[in-house]
Design a protein around this motif. Structure first.
Motif: not given
Length: 198
Positions: A97-101, A104-105, A107-108, A95
């Motif tokens: 990177s921080p956990r994200q929805s 959000d992924a 959007d990145r 792991d």
């Protein structure tokens, strides 16, 4: 006429079966927590700390220092702040990177990659329905008969119309805009795939 009401023995058996979870009147069992398995052990394993190399110890002992009159300073004791004593989980080995929805992924993702994926998938749709091959054929026909002419002008106007359609529908609902981008993406790919036979 016979009595169809349940007797005392039947009611007692129904109560026993209901408490054991058997039969149509059974009380559903309370959900239990899932037992831990091997995947939980993997997910809870903290990331290994990088190995640090300690400086080599000298083989000879240094000379003993003479005691001084000053007492050695006391080591500072770090006190825990209240509320900070909760166990904090170490980051997992995989792991980074921080956990994200999922939103959000998405959007990145860089805009260029989104643009390329959008138009490449539209061109693939055009490929599957034969639009890219047809554009390549028309490009070869224009190259053989001449770049200037009435029919060549008609095909130039048709290509311009596909780009105008794409430009006008970019802000629409995504599936409709994607379908409207299919002709424009197919025109670009079809022209790029043309290779003269000479």
């Amino acid at each position: 006429m016979t009595d169809t009401r349940p007797g005392a023995d039947e009611q007692r058996m129904r109560a026993i079966l209901r408490t054991r979870g058997v039969g149509p009147d059974a009380i559903p069992p309370k959900p239990t927590t899932r037992p831990r398995d091997w995947l939980d052990d993997i997910l809870d394993t903290p990331a290994p700390k990088p190995a640090t190399t300690a400086p080599p110890r000298p083989t000879t002992e240094p000379e003993a220092k003479q005691p001084t009159s000053k007492p050695a300073p006391k080591a500072k004791v770090k006190r825990k702040k209240p509320g900070k004593d909760k166990a904090q989980h170490a980051p997992l080995a995989w792991d980074t990177s921080p956990r994200q929805s999922l939103a959000d992924a998405i959007d990145r993702i860089p805009p260029r990659i989104k643009w390329l994926t959008y138009h490449a998938s539209a061109a693939y749709l055009g490929w599957t329905i034969g639009l890219v091959d047809w554009v390549t054929y028309v490009t070869a026909w224009i190259a053989d008969t001449g770049l200037i002419g009435a029919q060549a002008g008609l095909w130039y106007a048709a290509a311009g119309g596909t780009f105008l359609l794409h430009r006008r529908t970019r802000g629409w609902w995504l599936p409709v805009a994607w379908l409207a981008a299919t002709p424009a993406s197919s025109v670009v790919v079809g022209v790029l795939l043309y290779a003269p036979n000479k």
